[in-house]
Design a protein around this motif. Structure first.
Motif, short mmCIF file in Angstrom:
data_model
loop_
_atom_site.label_atom_id
_atom_site.label_comp_id
_atom_site.label_asym_id
_atom_site.label_seq_id
_atom_site.Cartn_x
_atom_site.Cartn_y
_atom_site.Cartn_z
N SER A 1 0.87 -1.34 -0.38
CA SER A 1 -0.10 -0.36 -0.17
C SER A 1 1.24 0.71 0.11
O SER A 1 2.12 1.51 0.33
N VAL A 2 0.34 2.13 -0.41
CA VAL A 2 1.22 3.50 -0.60
C VAL A 2 -0.08 4.39 -0.66
O VAL A 2 -1.44 4.53 -0.87
N LYS A 3 0.56 5.76 0.61
CA LYS A 3 -0.75 6.87 0.58
C LYS A 3 -0.01 8.27 -0.08
O LYS A 3 1.45 8.54 0.02
N PHE A 4 -1.10 9.27 -0.82
CA PHE A 4 -0.11 10.36 -2.30
C PHE A 4 -0.87 11.30 -0.99
O PHE A 4 -2.18 11.37 -1.07
N GLN A 5 -0.84 12.46 -0.79
CA GLN A 5 -1.12 13.56 -0.50
C GLN A 5 -1.10 14.55 -1.72
O GLN A 5 0.30 14.85 -1.59
N SER A 6 -2.04 15.91 -1.10
CA SER A 6 -1.62 17.08 -1.86
C SER A 6 -1.68 16.80 -3.55
O SER A 6 -0.56 17.36 -4.24
N VAL A 7 -2.58 15.46 -3.63
CA VAL A 7 -2.79 15.48 -4.81
C VAL A 7 -3.32 15.85 -5.63
O VAL A 7 -4.41 15.84 -5.85
N GLY A 8 -3.14 16.20 -7.26
CA GLY A 8 -3.57 15.99 -8.30
C GLY A 8 -4.75 18.15 -8.24
O GLY A 8 -4.18 18.40 -7.18
N SER A 9 -5.37 18.20 -8.57
CA SER A 9 -6.32 19.81 -9.03
C SER A 9 -6.67 19.86 -7.80
O SER A 9 -7.08 20.88 -6.72
N GLY A 10 -7.24 18.37 -7.16
CA GLY A 10 -8.56 18.80 -5.90
C GLY A 10 -7.56 18.63 -4.36
O GLY A 10 -7.63 18.87 -3.51
N GLY A 11 -5.93 17.93 -4.26
CA GLY A 11 -5.80 19.09 -3.10
C GLY A 11 -5.90 17.74 -2.24
O GLY A 11 -5.77 17.80 -1.25
N GLY A 12 -5.73 16.48 -2.61
CA GLY A 12 -6.93 15.63 -1.41
C GLY A 12 -5.36 14.43 -1.47
O GLY A 12 -4.50 14.57 -1.72
N SER A 13 -6.04 13.21 -0.78
CA SER A 13 -5.38 12.18 -0.56
C SER A 13 -5.91 11.01 -1.23
O SER A 13 -7.15 10.94 -1.85
N LEU A 14 -4.99 10.33 -1.84
CA LEU A 14 -4.76 9.71 -2.43
C LEU A 14 -4.00 7.53 -1.85
O LEU A 14 -3.18 7.24 -1.87
N GLU A 15 -4.90 6.61 -1.79
CA GLU A 15 -4.34 5.37 -1.85
C GLU A 15 -4.46 4.11 -2.45
O GLU A 15 -5.59 4.07 -2.98
N PHE A 16 -3.52 4.01 -2.48
CA PHE A 16 -3.79 2.12 -3.72
C PHE A 16 -2.38 1.27 -3.92
O PHE A 16 -1.07 1.89 -2.38
N ALA A 17 -2.52 0.47 -3.82
CA ALA A 17 -1.60 -0.62 -4.10
C ALA A 17 -0.53 -0.90 -5.76
O ALA A 17 -0.90 0.24 -6.55
N GLY A 18 0.71 -0.98 -4.88
CA GLY A 18 1.97 -1.48 -6.17
C GLY A 18 2.51 -2.49 -6.30
O GLY A 18 1.51 -3.48 -5.67
N CYS A 19 3.20 -2.74 -6.84
CA CYS A 19 3.61 -3.95 -7.61
C CYS A 19 4.65 -4.06 -7.88
O CYS A 19 5.88 -3.09 -7.43
N ILE A 20 5.25 -4.81 -7.54
CA ILE A 20 6.94 -5.55 -7.77
C ILE A 20 7.55 -5.65 -9.13
O ILE A 20 6.91 -5.67 -9.88
N VAL A 21 8.47 -4.65 -9.36
CA VAL A 21 9.17 -3.98 -10.13
C VAL A 21 9.68 -5.84 -11.67
O VAL A 21 10.49 -6.02 -9.88
N GLY A 22 9.75 -5.50 -12.77
CA GLY A 22 10.05 -6.40 -12.73
C GLY A 22 8.94 -8.15 -12.83
O GLY A 22 9.53 -8.68 -13.71
N THR A 23 8.01 -7.92 -12.28
CA THR A 23 7.35 -9.34 -13.09
C THR A 23 5.84 -8.71 -14.02
O THR A 23 5.52 -7.10 -13.77
#
Length: 219
Positions: free
Chosen positions: A166-188
């Protein structure tokens, strides 16, 4: 009751689309020098979020693992798009301690927004849930040392990190909100494919749900 089941079906569909796979993926570290990276990629409110977290195993004993962690944020677009925290769903063997430096905190068995409890969370802010004005901003790279301890034995089968990552970004995009989503393993397989915006995922979910309801009426 029907509405509740409908919403649950949409949430399930969107969740699967966002993660990309229902199968757990594992990063294994069993020898000093092992390196593995997580890629986080999404678009939201005009911003393209892209970041990697690289783990390098510096040393390993039966009860202690020491990692060098490097975070690179290559996000672009409107907003500050700060990466403020990331988590590992399952760490094996079970951790009894997690200590980090370089301004980053480490927490065990804590809640990660949108992902419930995770075995390990690394954060730069108020806590794992974010807050404050900290984090890795666009075009920035940060590094720190992470030391993990166990009452088991890291040498028996190595140390495993199991998804979702999981990851959390804040101050995202034009709305300035937050977003959480899942990542993946590089090379898979499939890692690096563009992830649609959450709104687009919802539309996909509604479309699939509607198609299923239509087939049921015809049956």
């Amino acid at each position: 009751m029907k509405l509740k089941k409908t919403l649950q079906a949409i949430a399930l569909c969107c969740g699967l689309a966002g993660v990309g796979s229902v199968n757990a993926s594992v990063m294994l570290f069993d020898d000093a020098g092992d390196v593995s990276s997580i890629l986080y990629s999404a678009t939201y409110q005009g911003a393209t979020l892209s970041a990697t977290v690289q783990f390098t195993l510096n040393s390993l004993t039966a009860t202690q693992a020491v990692f060098g962690v490097q975070i690179s944020n290559d996000s672009t677009g409107p907003g500050n798009n700060r990466l403020t925290s990331f988590g590992i769903d399952i760490v094996s063997p079970t951790l009894i301690s997690a200590v980090s430096n370089g301004g980053w905190g480490a927490s065990r068995n804590v809640n990660f927004p949108s992902f419930n409890s995770v075995d390990l969370c690394l954060w730069d802010g108020n806590n794992c849930s974010g807050g404050g004005n900290q984090g890795v901003g666009e075009g920035m790279t940060e590094s720190f040392t992470l030391t993990l301890g166990t009452s088991g034995n890291f040498l028996t089968n190595g140390l495993e990190f199991t998804s979702p990552y999981s990851v959390k970004f804040q101050s995202v995009g034009s709305g300035g909100g937050s977003l959480e989503f899942a990542g993946c393993i590089v090379g898979t397989a499939g890692c690096g494919s563009q992830v649609p915006e959450p709104a687009s995922l919802a539309l996909v979910g509604l479309g699939l749900l509607g198609a299923g309801l239509a087939r049921r009426r015809k049956a």
